[in-house]
Design a protein around this motif. Structure first.
Motif, PDB file in Angstrom:
ATOM      1  N   LYS A 165       0.699   7.475  -6.377  1.00 53.59           N
ATOM      2  CA  LYS A 165      -0.433   8.394  -6.524  1.00 53.59           C
ATOM      3  C   LYS A 165      -0.032   9.819  -6.144  1.00 53.59           C
ATOM      4  O   LYS A 165      -0.384  10.789  -6.829  1.00 53.59           O
ATOM      5  N   LYS A 166       0.712   9.953  -5.050  1.00 55.08           N
ATOM      6  CA  LYS A 166       1.137  11.291  -4.623  1.00 55.08           C
ATOM      7  C   LYS A 166       2.097  11.909  -5.639  1.00 55.08           C
ATOM      8  O   LYS A 166       2.003  13.106  -5.946  1.00 55.08           O
TER       9      LYS A 166
ATOM     10  N   LEU B 199       6.054  12.898   0.780  1.00 52.36           N
ATOM     11  CA  LEU B 199       6.073  11.447   0.963  1.00 52.36           C
ATOM     12  C   LEU B 199       6.473  11.139   2.403  1.00 52.36           C
ATOM     13  O   LEU B 199       7.445  11.707   2.918  1.00 52.36           O
TER      14      LEU B 199
ATOM     15  N   GLU C 224       6.390   5.462   2.509  1.00 57.41           N
ATOM     16  CA  GLU C 224       6.208   5.668   1.063  1.00 57.41           C
ATOM     17  C   GLU C 224       7.559   5.856   0.373  1.00 57.41           C
ATOM     18  O   GLU C 224       7.811   5.268  -0.693  1.00 57.41           O
TER      19      GLU C 224
ATOM     20  N   PRO D  23       0.827  -1.225   0.000  1.00 58.66           N
ATOM     21  CA  PRO D  23       0.000   0.000   0.000  1.00 58.66           C
ATOM     22  C   PRO D  23       0.852   1.263   0.000  1.00 58.66           C
ATOM     23  O   PRO D  23       0.461   2.277  -0.560  1.00 58.66           O
ATOM     24  N   ALA D  24       2.021   1.190   0.646  1.00 55.14           N
ATOM     25  CA  ALA D  24       2.903   2.364   0.709  1.00 55.14           C
ATOM     26  C   ALA D  24       3.380   2.764  -0.682  1.00 55.14           C
ATOM     27  O   ALA D  24       3.444   3.955  -1.013  1.00 55.14           O
TER      28      ALA D  24
ATOM     29  N   SER E  72       0.494   4.343  -2.635  1.00 54.76           N
ATOM     30  CA  SER E  72       0.265   5.696  -2.145  1.00 54.76           C
ATOM     31  C   SER E  72       1.336   6.652  -2.661  1.00 54.76           C
ATOM     32  O   SER E  72       1.042   7.787  -3.057  1.00 54.76           O
TER      33      SER E  72
END
Length: 459
Positions: free
Chosen positions: A21-22, A218, A222, A14-15, A18
């Motif tokens: 996406k960022k 971040l 991430e 998930p990191a 994320s």
């Protein structure tokens, strides 16, 4: 831990999702704006051709030479610019490119004659050199291979947006300048659109970040997940690909994709340079400008969606190869089909073929760039990507000359044979693209791990 194991562990985290996406949210809008303005400043000269001839005495020969000499300056300084980007960082160097090309673009407002016009067009190519390959290299250092085509596709969206919105923006500036200012309309257009690039360049300093390590938006997890995957990919690229500038420039794979990209650019510019004229011949020689502009925008509008969908779903090597071959082939077929349909008085079919042609070559670009960025890293990436883009873009210099020469040799009302020659280059690229299945390297295990993750449920 091996590179392959690192990718298997981190790609599904998930990191990482994320972080990607960022990064897309923070970086892509600024990059799209830069490329949008670059295309606007590169092509707006077509709107001022008649006015420059009337007001400044720019001859047709000087105009033609100036239009083409842009690509010479662009090609000569592409690799040096990319190497300097690697040295100084993407943030400052991309900003520098935008500011300097904006100043040159604005200087067209003060064009006084043939010589100044040709010099400015050459300088525009020199100052813009490095933007496109610099962004390609920048994205390859920020986004893992499995999502890189999607980011390339988002960046490519600036092309159709520029083609769709360029007409009304330039036309509105010309009308405003003639009506409300002491300048001529074409001067207002050049100066305003040049200053747009300067402003975009200054903004890039604040919005772009050189690397994930420097990204304050971040969090630690991430950053760790993104950096582990990028370092694993970089390890494989440094093992499989060439190291150093000279080895990259002599690498056969780099030259192979240079030829493919050259063929693509012949198809792109061989179509876009002549699209308004071709639409006019298809619908009616007496068509109004707004009608031509509206119909010419349709292929780009459809291409927006095709480019985005392909970029989002071309997340495996096999799919990229299959789709790339398919879209290069459909580019050739549709380009030739549009010419035959126009020649035989079938306007609806001809426009439909043009829609397929433009949509197809827009989809080809992001897929094609996913290959060299998979085996080039460091200074080798700067040199190799610069070489592919600089020599490939000479297709924009060759295409109009080739098409015009063939049309003059085999005279037809619709330019049938010149258009066929453009399609032939797309077919050549299709053949070369399908043969990439014979390229094998030690990165196969890493890519297979990425493909397995991309194909898993939820991706």
């Amino acid at each position: 831990m091996s590179a392959t194991d690192a990718v298997k562990d981190d790609l599904d985290s998930p990191a990482l999702a994320s972080a990607v996406k960022k990064a897309a949210r923070h970086l892509m809008p600024m990059l799209i704006i830069l490329y949008f303005v670059a295309f606007l400043d590169r092509t707006n000269v077509g709107y001022a051709e008649d006015a420059l001839e009337m007001d400044r005495g720019i001859s047709a020969g000087a105009f033609a030479l100036g239009a083409g000499i842009f690509f010479i300056g662009y090609a000569i300084f592409e690799i040096p610019s990319n190497l300097l980007l690697k040295k100084f960082g993407a943030r400052w160097w991309l900003a520098r490119i935008a500011v300097t090309w904006g100043i040159v673009a604005a200087a067209f407002a003060f064009t006084s004659g043939d010589t100044m016009f040709i010099i400015l067009r050459f300088l525009l190519g020199v100052t813009e050199a490095g933007l496109f390959p610099g962004v390609i290299m920048f994205l390859s250092e920020w986004f893992p291979n499995k999502v890189r085509v999607q980011m390339f596709a988002l960046f490519y969206l600036a092309q159709p947006f520029s083609q769709m919105l360029g007409n009304p923006i330039s036309g509105a500036l010309i009308s405003f300048g003639d009506t409300y200012t002491p300048w001529r309309g074409w001067q207002v257009m050049f100066f305003t659109e040049g200053m747009m690039a300067v402003i975009a360049g200054i903004a890039a300093i604040f919005f772009l970040i050189d690397s994930p390590q420097k990204a304050k938006w971040l969090d630690k997890d991430e950053k760790r997940a993104l950096l582990r995957v990028m370092e694993a990919e970089d390890e494989v690229r440094s093992t499989d690909g060439p190291s150093g500038i000279m080895r990259a420039m002599g690498n056969w794979k780099v030259w192979y994709f240079t030829v493919i990209y050259f063929c693509l650019q012949v198809a792109v510019y061989g179509t876009t340079f002549y699209l308004p004229q071709q639409v006019r011949r298809i619908i009616s020689p007496d068509a109004e400008f707004w009608q031509i502009g509206l119909i010419s925008a349709i292929p780009w509008f459809v291409g927006l969606f095709v480019c985005y969908i392909v970029g989002k779903n071309a997340n495996t090597i096999r799919r990229r190869r299959t789709w790339g071959t398919m879209f290069y082939t459909s580019t050739g077929l549709a380009t030739i089909g549009a010419a035959f349909a126009g020649e035989n008085g079938m306007p609806v079919l001809a426009i439909a073929f043009l829609v397929v042609s433009v949509s197809s070559f827009l989809a080809c670009g992001p897929i094609t760039w996913s290959y060299p960025t998979a085996f080039l890293t460091g200074t080798a990436a700067a040199a190799g990507i610069g070489l592919i883009n600089s020599l490939g873009n000479l297709g924009g210099f060759v295409a109009p000359i080739m098409r015009t020469a063939i049309d003059e040799r085999f005279t037809t009302e619709t330019g049938l044979y010149g258009t066929i020659s453009v399609g032939v280059f797309a077919f050549l690229a299709a053949v070369m693209f399908i043969l990439t299945r014979n390229m094998r390297s030690r990165s196969d295990a890493l890519l297979a791990a990425e493909e397995k993750t991309a194909a898993a449920p939820g991706h």
